[in-house]
Design an enzyme around this catalytic site. Structure first.
Site, PDB file in Angstrom:
ATOM      1  NE  ARG A  20      46.117  42.001  37.146  1.00 21.32           N
ATOM      2  CZ  ARG A  20      44.827  41.957  37.457  1.00 21.32           C
ATOM      3  NH1 ARG A  20      43.905  41.972  36.515  1.00 21.32           N
ATOM      4  NH2 ARG A  20      44.436  41.885  38.711  1.00 21.32           N
ATOM      5  CG  ASN A  38      46.560  38.462  36.382  1.00 20.75           C
ATOM      6  OD1 ASN A  38      47.713  38.849  36.296  1.00 20.75           O
ATOM      7  ND2 ASN A  38      45.845  38.649  37.480  1.00 20.75           N
TER       8      ASN A  38
END
Length: 91
Positions: A20, A38
């Site tokens: 990320r 996620n």
């Protein structure tokens, strides 16, 4: 250069490896707006919006991912431009 918006799903070993933050860094370096998170199924999902060439460059970076990741597949789906600004990690 036209503005585009895409939904991206990345599969593989992409959680717990800085994916990320890698996505955020790649997008911000090119001025691409969006979000990344996620998902419970082990994927990482992102929305990217900006100049087409820059969005394509970010997607290309996601095919490689950060060093500890293993990308098995990247799926992109076009979406309507929404006027996103900034980039944030949402989950």
């Amino acid at each position: 250069m036209s503005t585009v918006h895409v939904h991206v799903i990345v599969r593989g070993r992409v959680q717990g490896v800085g994916f990320r933050w890698f996505t955020q860094s790649a997008a911000e370096s090119l001025g691409v707006a969006g979000t990344v998170r996620n998902c419970a199924d082990g994927t990482v999902k992102a929305e990217l919006e900006g100049p087409e060439e820059d969005v394509d460059s970010v997607v290309a970076m996601l095919h490689r991912g950060p060093g500890m990741s293993r990308v098995d597949g990247v799926e992109t789906m076009p979406a309507a431009v929404t006027g996103m600004s900034g980039f944030r990690v949402t989950g």
